[in-house]
Every structure is written in structure tokens, then in C-alpha cells.
Design an enzyme around this catalytic site. Sequence first.
Site, PDB file in Angstrom:
ATOM      1  N   GLU A  18      -1.698 -51.400   5.031  1.00  0.00           N
ATOM      2  CA  GLU A  18      -1.155 -51.247   5.877  1.00  0.00           C
ATOM      3  C   GLU A  18      -0.156 -53.055   6.138  1.00  0.00           C
ATOM      4  O   GLU A  18       0.693 -52.805   7.322  1.00  0.00           O
ATOM      5  CB  GLU A  18      -2.115 -51.874   7.485  1.00  0.00           C
ATOM      6  CG  GLU A  18      -2.401 -50.197   7.244  1.00  0.00           C
ATOM      7  CD  GLU A  18      -4.170 -50.278   6.644  1.00  0.00           C
ATOM      8  OE1 GLU A  18      -3.947 -50.535   4.819  1.00  0.00           O
ATOM      9  OE2 GLU A  18      -4.345 -48.959   6.381  1.00  0.00           O
ATOM     10  N   LYS A  20       1.300 -54.844   3.876  1.00  0.00           N
ATOM     11  CA  LYS A  20       3.237 -55.105   3.397  1.00  0.00           C
ATOM     12  C   LYS A  20       3.868 -53.838   4.160  1.00  0.00           C
ATOM     13  O   LYS A  20       5.044 -54.261   4.827  1.00  0.00           O
ATOM     14  CB  LYS A  20       2.983 -53.991   2.238  1.00  0.00           C
ATOM     15  CG  LYS A  20       3.830 -53.278   1.475  1.00  0.00           C
ATOM     16  CD  LYS A  20       3.907 -52.323   0.449  1.00  0.00           C
ATOM     17  CE  LYS A  20       5.108 -51.614   0.388  1.00  0.00           C
ATOM     18  NZ  LYS A  20       5.587 -52.299  -0.955  1.00  0.00           N
ATOM     19  N   TRP A 550       0.132 -57.493 -18.321  1.00  0.00           N
ATOM     20  CA  TRP A 550      -0.460 -56.252 -17.078  1.00  0.00           C
ATOM     21  C   TRP A 550      -1.003 -54.765 -16.613  1.00  0.00           C
ATOM     22  O   TRP A 550      -1.039 -54.524 -15.691  1.00  0.00           O
ATOM     23  CB  TRP A 550       1.499 -55.521 -16.993  1.00  0.00           C
ATOM     24  CG  TRP A 550       2.112 -57.712 -16.523  1.00  0.00           C
ATOM     25  CD1 TRP A 550       2.001 -58.996 -16.409  1.00  0.00           C
ATOM     26  CD2 TRP A 550       3.209 -57.301 -16.105  1.00  0.00           C
ATOM     27  NE1 TRP A 550       2.233 -59.449 -16.485  1.00  0.00           N
ATOM     28  CE2 TRP A 550       4.013 -59.040 -16.271  1.00  0.00           C
ATOM     29  CE3 TRP A 550       4.724 -56.422 -16.272  1.00  0.00           C
ATOM     30  CZ2 TRP A 550       5.697 -59.233 -16.007  1.00  0.00           C
ATOM     31  CZ3 TRP A 550       6.397 -56.932 -16.714  1.00  0.00           C
ATOM     32  CH2 TRP A 550       6.614 -58.275 -16.245  1.00  0.00           C
ATOM     33  N   HIS A 630      13.255 -60.657 -24.738  1.00  0.00           N
ATOM     34  CA  HIS A 630      13.801 -60.403 -23.341  1.00  0.00           C
ATOM     35  C   HIS A 630      12.440 -61.231 -22.977  1.00  0.00           C
ATOM     36  O   HIS A 630      11.318 -60.725 -22.795  1.00  0.00           O
ATOM     37  CB  HIS A 630      14.310 -59.631 -22.755  1.00  0.00           C
ATOM     38  CG  HIS A 630      14.184 -60.064 -20.966  1.00  0.00           C
ATOM     39  ND1 HIS A 630      15.040 -61.547 -20.475  1.00  0.00           N
ATOM     40  CD2 HIS A 630      13.746 -59.709 -20.180  1.00  0.00           C
ATOM     41  CE1 HIS A 630      14.971 -61.523 -19.624  1.00  0.00           C
ATOM     42  NE2 HIS A 630      13.770 -60.393 -18.594  1.00  0.00           N
ATOM     43  N   CYS A 632      11.247 -63.463 -19.433  1.00  0.00           N
ATOM     44  CA  CYS A 632      11.246 -64.399 -17.661  1.00  0.00           C
ATOM     45  C   CYS A 632      10.339 -65.432 -17.864  1.00  0.00           C
ATOM     46  O   CYS A 632       9.322 -65.591 -18.523  1.00  0.00           O
ATOM     47  CB  CYS A 632      11.741 -63.385 -16.786  1.00  0.00           C
ATOM     48  SG  CYS A 632      11.631 -61.760 -17.143  1.00  0.00           S
ATOM     49  N   HIS A 683      18.322 -62.484  -9.024  1.00  0.00           N
ATOM     50  CA  HIS A 683      17.016 -61.915  -8.251  1.00  0.00           C
ATOM     51  C   HIS A 683      17.923 -62.456  -6.686  1.00  0.00           C
ATOM     52  O   HIS A 683      17.430 -62.301  -5.564  1.00  0.00           O
ATOM     53  CB  HIS A 683      16.355 -63.454  -8.497  1.00  0.00           C
ATOM     54  CG  HIS A 683      15.069 -63.540  -9.454  1.00  0.00           C
ATOM     55  ND1 HIS A 683      14.284 -61.458  -9.845  1.00  0.00           N
ATOM     56  CD2 HIS A 683      15.286 -63.629 -10.519  1.00  0.00           C
ATOM     57  CE1 HIS A 683      13.678 -61.844 -11.112  1.00  0.00           C
ATOM     58  NE2 HIS A 683      14.187 -62.765 -11.567  1.00  0.00           N
TER      59      HIS A 683
HETATM   60  N1  GLN Z   1      14.117 -54.401 -19.412  1.00  0.00           N
HETATM   61  C1  GLN Z   1      13.820 -55.069 -18.749  1.00  0.00           C
HETATM   62  C2  GLN Z   1      14.990 -54.399 -17.191  1.00  0.00           C
HETATM   63  O1  GLN Z   1      15.724 -54.449 -17.144  1.00  0.00           O
HETATM   64  C3  GLN Z   1      12.942 -55.948 -18.613  1.00  0.00           C
HETATM   65  C4  GLN Z   1      12.436 -56.601 -17.038  1.00  0.00           C
HETATM   66  C5  GLN Z   1      11.591 -58.056 -17.313  1.00  0.00           C
HETATM   67  O2  GLN Z   1      11.953 -58.679 -18.152  1.00  0.00           O
HETATM   68  N2  GLN Z   1      11.074 -58.219 -16.865  1.00  0.00           N
HETATM   69  O3  GLN Z   1      14.397 -53.967 -16.473  1.00  0.00           O
HETATM   70 ZN    ZN Z   2      13.313 -60.828 -17.270  1.00  0.00          ZN
END
Ligand code: GLN
Ligand code: ZN
Length: 748
Positions: A18, A20, A550, A630, A632, A683
Site C-alpha cells: 500500500e 509503495k 540477491w 560487470h 556496479c 541513473h
Molecule cells: N546486464 C545487466 C543489465 O544490463 C546488468 C545489471 C546490473 O549491473 N545490475 O541490466
Molecule cells: Zn551495473
Amino acid sequence: MTIQTATLGYPRIGKNREVKKALEAFWSSKFDAAALLRTVQEVELASWKTQLEAGIDRIGIGDTTLYDHVLDWSIWLGIIPERFQSLTGFERYFAMARGKDGIPALEMTKWFDTNYHYLVPEITQPLQPANFGDFLETVHRAQTVLGERAVPIVLGPLTLLRLSQLELNLEQTVSYLLDRYLVLLKELKTLGVVEVQIHEPALVLGDADKFEELYQSTYHSFSQVSLPIHLVTYFDDLGTAYPWVMELPVAGISLDFTRGRNLELLRQHGFPSDKQLGVGIIDARNIWKIRPESVLSTLETIQSVTSNIRLHPSSSLQFVPYDATRETKLPEPLRNVLSFAEQKLDEVLILTQTLAGGDPSEKLAVVQSQWKAFEQFSPVNPAVQERLRNLTVNDLERALPYEQRKALQPTLPTFPTTTIGSFPQTSEVRQLRVKLKRGEITQAEYEAAIDAEIAKCIQIQEDAGLDVLVHGEFERTDMVEFFGQQLSGFAFTEQGWVQSYGSRCVRPPIIYGDVARTQPMTIREFKVAQSLTNKIVKGMLTGPVTMINWSFTRTDIPRSEQAMQVALALRDEVADLEAAGAKMIQIDEPALREGLPLKPERWNEYLSWAVDAFRLAAGVAKPETQIHTHMCYSEFGDIIEHIERLDADVLSIENSRSNNETLFEITDAGYKHQVGNGVYDVHSPAIPSTEQMVQQLKTGIANLPVEQIWVNPDCGLKTRRWEEVIPSLKNMVEAARILREEVNATQE
Ligand code: GLN
Ligand code: ZN
């Protein structure tokens, strides 16, 4: 002696999200402030009633929030950076949370080692006046419902400071803040609360000893108010701080007995007889019911040290969903051993009654038989276990070292351009999955629609002039869920939402048995994409450590083993991608860094298996195949040797918001492999100019040999709109072209 029960915080997004929904309605002007507040207070009231009806004696209150409880404390304490000072009320609140008209929001980061994100207090100039009005009003409201059971939760001053960006002198700031906390404690006393919980989880961070004197003086002055203080810690043990924390002048101290070595410390150092011990015995960060035998034996040990105890969940229950009994689609044997917030309240009561000599043994026997039934049910995969047993170091090793692999891998222009994987997930794409689920379209129709998205995405990347393409990840709702749904041993809830930040909620999968791949997971979409272009398409996988970090994991086998099981499944996928013609494969590990244990002395143990799991997934790749990874929001300085040990050929990193700090950490360490230094911030909706990205890349060139540099955005483009993505990528490719020319010119 009667044993009390308590809670340290409760889920606050609402059983049906709710809060959210109300927030989003408010942001899009469909709800006014009064309607938003009403929703939040209804959710709060419902949580109080649930805890009251469960029979909890000391109910932690005041943690309900419009966005983030740390932000609330910043505002109440007057920690309001200058750029927000001309705003007031909700406008200011949400500007601090989300930014407004070019005023950047507070920075957001992970709350300890959880997946919850808080807004970092910025203490940069003399504070604004404090105002605890809203908090006190909540306390008053809670008292009318809960009476003496209402116990205000106060975010401790030293934890707040430890998590802040502090540009003032520490001692000075403490003294400013202290006065405010004292005012608050006095007000709470006047309201007639019987005690207050002060949460100081920073005490488990391993550097707490440095602040011993500050804790002593702070809690000494708090004790002058003569309002009983229960000092609450969680997420790990107190470590070397244990002995002096025990001496602080408080009425009670809570310890987490689900993580770390608090039990050992308790046995070794004892517990002061003038204090009550808060026993965090129910794991508030995982979703499994208690194992009666082991919990009772822990409690027995604790009681042999002190009898003055209360029982409660190990931390706030905000990290678990509301109610497992609503998950009617899950197989019963699994559902029966799940414990979400409501079940955890029951568990607190059952244990307390057992200790009090009552006879809930029947209830415990039920739990025991539920676990037995679950053990029969949970998927055991002898083949996977056998494969893990037979692993050798060779399996973790690429066939050739990096320098030799590099010579065999595809040649590309200087400054090769690529993206991180996802492209905009429009509502039409998400709608496709809803329709498929409802049976409004067939699987074949769904796939055809996804393929059309892939085709469009390939065309756009060709037009932009990118060198290495991706298929766009349109078939994935979420990078973990997508893989989990195709692996045995993963289960998914319907209502198992937990708050990630603000209005953002996630439904972490549950690992409940041995993990195995049941079918190829990404090959179809890869082939479609590769068939549409002569350029290289990168295969895209979510790495084993991120899959584990996760998810809610099993408690019967170590996380390292679960990561290795996932890695084996991914290893087979890597081999299949190669067989399908993939020349480059990216294995994303955005969650590797955030899984670091809170205490640095445990980092090596974690990184050792985490890196091994990645290597197991990637190790099968032929030398000709280029492995990308990759990450982040990473700070690598302190873990660079582990990043090197991943042995990825190309590492792409988030960089544009960290002012190249991550890049410098990598270059300082003399990293030899290729690096994709994120040149624009995905972002933000802003379209980065070519010039901006040229500048960004020049920093790269000044620090890294040209052959090591890739050009890519910060992260996936999933949350962006096509109108933003297309021009941004064109500018990015243009930036790479300009630099390519400059470099070629100087080489001639
Ligand atoms: N390959 C994913 C994407 O491009 C990587 C996302 C991430 O780093 N959280 O969405
Ligand atoms: Zn990322």
C-alpha cells in the site's frame, strides 16, 4: 523470572504494498499529502495490532517511514544540507530522497550488508534546528494503541555519524547532536514511555573500538535522563568491543545470535548482572522457520550465563515479507517451513513459553515434523553433488593465461564500444509477460514479440555504430529471477516483497534445494540476435555470487556450496553459448562487492569462494572466447587482488558517479586486463554530450594503456527511455571515434 518478548522493527511497505502504491500515486499527483499520510498510518497501525495480538511485550515503534528511516532521523535532527534549506515539508523530504529540479538527492547506499538502501546523512555545516514533532506524535499514537508496550526505536547517534558523510569535526558534531538526543529522550520520558530502544548496529563494524570513549561519554550523558535504555546491536557480533559495551550505563543490551560469534563472547566474558540481555534468536534476515533443537540449545547456553533475558528477532523484520501462509501456490512442504514476519512473531512467543516451562512443546514438535517433511521434499541432486566433489583446481582455470588468450580473441578497433546488456523495458514489453501469464497470448506469440524487440534493438545498435552488440534482455523481468526460474532448487513467492529503497520493492527468490540447470536458459535469444548482425553479440549471464546474494539462501549447507552449484549451471550455459557461436560472454557480478562481510577479517574467506564460483562458471570458456564481467557501485581499492583473480578478460565498472575513483583504484594497482570505464550515468535521464564523454575517456587514457580501454555506459539501460538511450549511445560512439582519431594521429 518471566521472560519478555520484543520486536526491533517491522515491515512497513504494507501487506499489499500500500505504501509503495500511495507514494507513486502521490508523486504522480493522484494522491494528496493527506491521503499518503493516511495510508502510511493505516499500514503502521495494522503492524502494531499484529504485534499486539501476537502477544509481544515490548513492541518497537517509530520505524515506519515515507521513504527511509535514516532520512527521517536526518530531518528530525536538523541534518539538512544547504541545497534543501529553501524547501519545506514533503517537498523538501522528497527532494532529499529523490532530487528535484537539478538539486541532487542525498547519496544512497546499502544499509550494512543488507539489500536495503538508506540515504546518507550529509553533515556539512552547522545543523538546522531539530524537530521531533512527527516522531513524538507517532509515539503518542502508538501509546494509545499499545500502552506500555510501545517502545520507541531511536537510531543511535554514533551509528548515524558512522554512516554519514561528515565534513565537520567528529567530537564537535557529537556534542551538537547529543543535546538534541537529550531533548528527545526527555520528551519521551515526559510522554511516559517505559523504555527506549537505541539502535547502534555500528558497534558490530569492527572499528568500534576507535569510538569507545565517544560511546562511553554519550551513553553516560543519556543515562542522566533516567529513562531505561535498551541498547540494540545486530548483523554481527560485538567482537573486541564486547567487554566495554557491557559496561555502558544502559538497562539492557541486545545481541544478534544468528550471525557472528556473540555466543562465544557471551560464554567467555559473561554478561553484567545489572542488565537485561536481549536475545536476537530468530533470524530476521532469512525466511526459514527455526530449527527447534539448535535454537533451544543456544538458549540453554545463554541461560547458563544469565537468566535476565528477553527474546526477539535478530533485527528489524523489514528484511522479510509479511506472511508466509499467503503463499498458497508454493508446495506445502516448502510453505510449512517458511517464516515471514508474522510467523517470526509466533516463534518468539513459542520459544518464550518453552523457556517459561509452559508446554508449547506440541508446537515445537509440529515444526520438527514440518522440517522432516521438507527434507523428504527438497530437491536433492546427486549428480550436482557428485560434480562438486570431483572438481579440481583445473576446472577453475581458463586454458591459457590472459596475455595468450588476448592474442586469440576477436580484434576490435581501439576504444571498442559496447553496452552493459539491458535496453529499455517499456511497459509494452512488461505487458507481454502479463498477457502470457494470463493466457491471452501463446508462448509462440510471446517469443515472436520478444524477437521483434531484439531485432529493433540490434538495428538501433547498428545505427548507433556500436562495435559489440547485445540482445537487450527483453525476456528478463529481473536479472536474478530470470535465471532462477529456469533452475531447479529455486522457488518464487507471490507476495514476498521486501523494501529495497523508498517505493522500490523486490521479491527475492528462495533457494530450497540443490540447484541445477534444467534446460539452456539464454541460447534462443542469443541466436536470434546473432543471426541479425555480422557484429559480435555478447552472451549475457548473471553470475553465481549475485544469484546467491540477491536470494534467500538455504541454511543447511554453506553459501559457498550454493554458489558453486549455481556456478556449475552457468558453466554449462557458457559452454552452450560458445557452441551457439558466442565469441564474447558477459557474466555480471554487480553484487559481489556488497556481499562482503561486515568485519574485514572475514573478507578473505568470502572472497575466496566468491571468486572461485565466478571462475568455475567462466573457466570452461575456450581461450578464444572473451569473458566480460560487470560490477556496479564498486570500490575496489581494498579487494583489487581478488578482482584480478576473477581473471575476466574485460571488466566494466560504474564510474561516472564516483569521479573516476574506481578507475584510479584499478590503475593504481596496475590492473592488466581490459576495463570498460562507465562513461555515462544511466541513473540519470540526462543525455550526456560527446564532449563530456571525451573528457571522461581522456581521464582513462591518462591512466591506462589505450589497448586496455573499452567504452560503455555505467550499467544496464533497462530503466531508461529509448528517447534518452538512442542519442546517448550515438554521442558515446562519436566520443570513441574522436579519440580513436586523436590517438591514431599521435601514433603516426
Ligand atoms: N546486464 C545487466 C543489465 O544490463 C546488468 C545489471 C546490473 O549491473 N545490475 O541490466
Ligand atoms: Zn551495473
